[in-house]
Design a protein around this motif. Structure first.
Motif, short mmCIF file in Angstrom:
data_model
loop_
_atom_site.label_atom_id
_atom_site.label_comp_id
_atom_site.label_asym_id
_atom_site.label_seq_id
_atom_site.Cartn_x
_atom_site.Cartn_y
_atom_site.Cartn_z
N ASN A 16 18.21 32.79 -36.31
CA ASN A 16 18.82 33.71 -35.40
C ASN A 16 20.29 33.65 -35.70
O ASN A 16 21.09 34.08 -34.76
CB ASN A 16 18.63 32.90 -33.97
CG ASN A 16 19.48 31.49 -33.99
OD1 ASN A 16 19.37 30.66 -34.84
ND2 ASN A 16 20.36 31.41 -32.81
N THR A 256 19.01 26.89 -32.17
CA THR A 256 17.36 26.97 -31.84
C THR A 256 16.92 28.00 -30.77
O THR A 256 16.01 27.76 -30.09
CB THR A 256 17.06 25.56 -31.26
OG1 THR A 256 18.03 25.14 -30.34
CG2 THR A 256 17.37 24.63 -32.45
N VAL A 258 15.81 31.01 -31.37
CA VAL A 258 14.96 32.27 -31.91
C VAL A 258 14.20 33.12 -30.80
O VAL A 258 13.34 32.23 -29.93
CB VAL A 258 14.19 31.83 -33.09
CG1 VAL A 258 13.16 32.99 -33.34
CG2 VAL A 258 15.05 31.16 -34.14
N SER A 287 12.93 27.76 -35.88
CA SER A 287 14.16 28.37 -35.81
C SER A 287 14.86 28.08 -37.17
O SER A 287 15.74 28.74 -37.67
CB SER A 287 14.72 27.80 -34.75
OG SER A 287 14.93 26.48 -34.72
#
Length: 352
Positions: A16, A256, A258, A287
């Protein structure tokens, strides 16, 4: 404990975070590998994927094998663990290529045998992608051909997937006509193939209890086959090292989040659906590449050092680590965590 690191051929490990200040270039990975030797790292793992499953299939990534040859030529000490996927290679040609890189490196090449999981990549690059157990059957024959060509002259083989007659391979690998074979797998078929054919077992990140169970299982399999013990047990992990726990939690929250539809989500879906895994995979686990957060090697230097010792007590003797950004965080880990692990172990031996 030996310390390895994943060479960042994808531009990072976070699904991400678009930019991790880790350019997808040979200049970057060359400098990183050379610095890593000075920082005390023992090994670099070079993944083999023709598409970028972390940043999205339209993102750049480096080729594993040309990169491995180039890194071999500009380093002196690092073990170069390069992934190989049988469905994308002719084993005789690969045996030749690997032997040449082994000589370039002075005997520092090892192979991480991966039976493949990404069907879309195989479609685009015309790799052979079949049912799970058949992929491992191909892997067994592939390894037989590698070992045969590295040790016999001439070599002949006839199997279900490969057929060679009086094939010559010279020169042979540097180290006793053999290149070490690592592999990871969690299915029954995968674990049995690895126990039967490989030298070392590598694992996705897990808890201490999960890892200890896997190591015990592989030791029993090896013993039941009447083979020598495996040489090494390695584990992938992602490191977050900060001075305070608050800083650690801020960084963890940042990386974290995502969500469905992000660039790396398609690769996550394909991995989960095409792999036979023995633990439930949560989106947060993925992630970071390779379930790197599951070992929970996050915290202050002392907290991480204590956790590393717990994994070592469980049987892990190689950590293959990911960081972001790689250059600054690898250096931090080498300066703040590696020495502390040794200090804590010495204190424990002295009874302090």
């Amino acid at each position: 404990m030996r310390y390895g690191f994943w060479l960042p051929i994808f531009g990072g490990w976070l699904r991400n975070v678009e930019k991790e200040t880790m350019p997808v270039s040979f200049e970057y990975v060359k400098e990183l590998a050379q610095n890593a030797e000075q920082w005390g790292y023992d090994l670099t793992l070079i993944a083999e994927l023709n598409l970028n499953d972390i940043k999205g299939i339209d993102a750049p990534s480096l080729d594993a094998w040309s990169t491995a040859a180039a890194i071999a030529a500009v380093t002196n000490k690092l073990e170069i663990l390069t992934a190989i996927r049988p469905g994308f290679h002719n084993p005789a040609l690969l045996a030749k290529t690997a032997t040449n890189i082994d000589h370039i490196s002075g005997g520092r090449l090892s192979l991480n045998v991966v039976s493949a999981w990404w069907e879309e990549e195989a479609r685009q690059y015309r790799g052979i992608f079949t049912a799970h157990d058949e992929r491992y059957a191909r892997t067994e024959e592939f390894i037989s051909v590698l070992k045969g060509l590295w040790t016999e002259t001439p070599y002949s083989f006839k199997g279900n997937f490969y057929d060679y007659e009086n094939t010559y391979l010279e020169p042979k690998p540097v180290r006793n006509k053999h290149i070490s074979l690592y592999a990871g797998g969690e299915s029954e078929t995968g674990k049995q193939t690895i126990a039967n054919t490989c030298d070392s077992y590598v694992m996705h990140g897990g808890t201490v209890e999960e890892i200890a169970e896997k190591i015990a299982d592989m030791k029993h399999r090896r013993q039941d086959l009447g083979k020598e013990p495996l040489e090494s047990f390695g584990m992938a992990a992602y490191i977050i090292c900060r001075d305070t726990e608050d800083e650690v939690q801020l960084e963890l929250a940042r990386i974290t989040n995502v969500t469905e539809g992000s660039a790396g989500y398609a690769g996550y879906q394909d991995f989960v659906s095409k792999s036979h895994l023995n633990v439930d995979i949560q989106l947060q686990d993925y992630s970071v590449s390779n379930r790197g957060l599951r070992p929970n090697l996050i915290g202050t230097p002392e907290q991480i050092a204590k956790k590393i010792i717990a994994f070592e007590d469980a049987g892990v003797d190689l950590l293959i680590l990911q960081f972001s950004p790689q250059h600054t965080e690898m250096k931090r880990f080498s300066e703040q965590v590696m020495p502390l692990v040794e200090q804590l172990k010495q204190d424990k031996q002295r009874g302090n």
